[in-house]
Design an enzyme around this catalytic site. Structure first.
Site, PDB file in Angstrom:
ATOM      1  N   HIS A 175       0.820  -1.217   0.000  1.00 28.44           N
ATOM      2  CA  HIS A 175       0.000   0.000   0.000  1.00 28.44           C
ATOM      3  C   HIS A 175       0.855   1.269   0.000  1.00 28.44           C
ATOM      4  CE1 HIS A 175       0.484  -0.288   4.507  1.00 28.44           C
ATOM      5  NE2 HIS A 175       0.582   1.022   4.376  1.00 28.44           N
ATOM      6  N   ASP A 217       0.257  -7.868   1.588  1.00 34.49           N
ATOM      7  CA  ASP A 217       0.530  -6.436   1.510  1.00 34.49           C
ATOM      8  C   ASP A 217       2.032  -6.169   1.452  1.00 34.49           C
ATOM      9  OD1 ASP A 217      -0.065  -3.710   1.364  1.00 34.49           O
ATOM     10  OD2 ASP A 217      -0.007  -3.458   3.534  1.00 34.49           O
ATOM     11  N   SER A 248       4.970   2.006   8.080  1.00 42.45           N
ATOM     12  CA  SER A 248       4.585   0.860   7.263  1.00 42.45           C
ATOM     13  C   SER A 248       5.734   0.432   6.353  1.00 42.45           C
ATOM     14  CB  SER A 248       3.369   1.208   6.400  1.00 42.45           C
ATOM     15  OG  SER A 248       2.244   1.457   7.207  1.00 42.45           O
TER      16      SER A 248
END
Length: 337
Positions: free
Chosen positions: A87, A117, A191
């Site tokens: 993402h 992801d 992230s």
């Protein structure tokens, strides 16, 4: 002894020095607890990632707008391969990677995996600092961990916590994928960064914060990471094949569909025209072994199937009508929804 000292050093009597302190035992303290060495080993291999997406403006005659995403990445190979979250770079037109020594590089996406992801990036550089890795690394609830990343673009930041639980499922569209749960804080920009142990060894790729259904519920200390073993397998497949290929069985079950006698899991769903259906497996069959390996949960069984190359034939031992039978199943490639 005191008299001798006074005779030898007569000036002591006129000084402000408390000579009695010379005979006192000096206080000693244990070395402070620190994770500095772990950070020194792992920190240089954690990078800042800036990705730019060009979005069409829905307003008439307005120019497209540029949206910049912030994230982190982990250098896995000295020749420029690195892992991050998908993402962070999804639909990116440009990606820039900043190393901790101040160098900047453009990056390209080698491939990605929606289910975990994860994405693999490549920069044109050599002799890069690599995150410490152990092939058979395994994490346990209670392990102390450090999350390294670039939250809110403040620069490299370390947060500390413990692994709260392992084997968490239901966080992706493929329920059998298992994640680490920890309480080391993950904020925007973290992230794709590294989750390391107190030796600086990579244990996972920081992924996401738990989001509750109720927005008024104040949730704290629940964050997730992709375990190192899973992340490494995904990376190798992407580098070698350009994508992740998973085996698919086409059966369903739940945590309650467990048989105690015989030990195994009960098939509660079968996908029409899937591998299990074509092989002759049926609802209410009790699977006790797959390829000579015993199973009691469907999650563990699906993990084995997912890691099996499509086209491989696996032998299933199944109890049906109080009889143990062998059913060979040809594993197919997982269907993408």
């Amino acid at each position: 002894m005191a008299v001798v000292i006074l005779v030898v050093f007569p000036d002591i009597q006129d000084s402000d020095t408390n000579w009695w302190d010379w005979f006192k035992a000096k206080e000693s303290y244990p070395a402070p607890l620190t994770y500095a060495k772990a950070v020194q080993r792992a920190g240089p291999a954690v990078v800042n990632i800036y990705s730019e997406e060009i979005q069409n403006n829905l307003t008439y005659l307005r120019a497209p707008r540029r949206v910049t995403r912030l994230g982190s990445g982990v250098i896995m190979d000295a020749d420029g391969y690195m892992l991050t979250n998908y993402h962070v770079v999804q639909n990116a037109a440009q990606i820039k990677v900043d190393l901790q020594n101040g160098q900047e590089f453009p990056a390209v996406v080698i491939g990605f995996d929606v289910h975990t992801d994860l994405a693999v990036l490549k920069i044109d550089a050599t002799n890069l600092p690599v995150i410490p890795q152990i092939a058979d690394q395994e994490s346990f609830a209670g392990d102390v961990v450090l999350a390294i990343g670039n939250p809110l673009n403040l620069g490299q930041t370390i947060t500390q916590g413990i692994i709260s639980a392992t084997g968490r499922t239901g966080l992706s569209s493929t329920n059998h994928l298992q994640f680490l749960q920890m309480d080391a804080a993950i904020n925007e920009g973290n992230s794709g960064g590294a989750l390391v142990d107190t030796n600086g060894v990579l244990v996972g790729i920081n992924s996401r914060q738990f989001k509750g259904v109720n927005p008024q519920l104040d949730i704290q200390g629940i964050f997730f990471a992709v375990p190192y073993q899973m992340a490494y397998k995904v990376m190798r497949q992407i580098i070698e094949n350009g994508k992740v290929t998973r085996g698919w069985l086409g059966v369903g079950g739940n945590s309650e569909s467990i048989s105690r006698d015989p030990k195994g899991f009960v098939i509660t769903e079968i996908t029409p025209e899937g591998p299990a259906d074509l092989a002759g497996l049926r609802i209410n069959d009790i699977v006790t072994q797959i390829a000579d390996q015993p199973f009691t949960t469907i999650v563990n069984a699906l993990d084995l199937v997912a890691e099996t190359r499509p086209g491989t034939v696996l032998n299933f031992k199944v109890y049906r009508n109080n009889k143990l039978i062998d059913i060979p199943v040809t594993i197919q490639e997982k269907r993408e929804d």
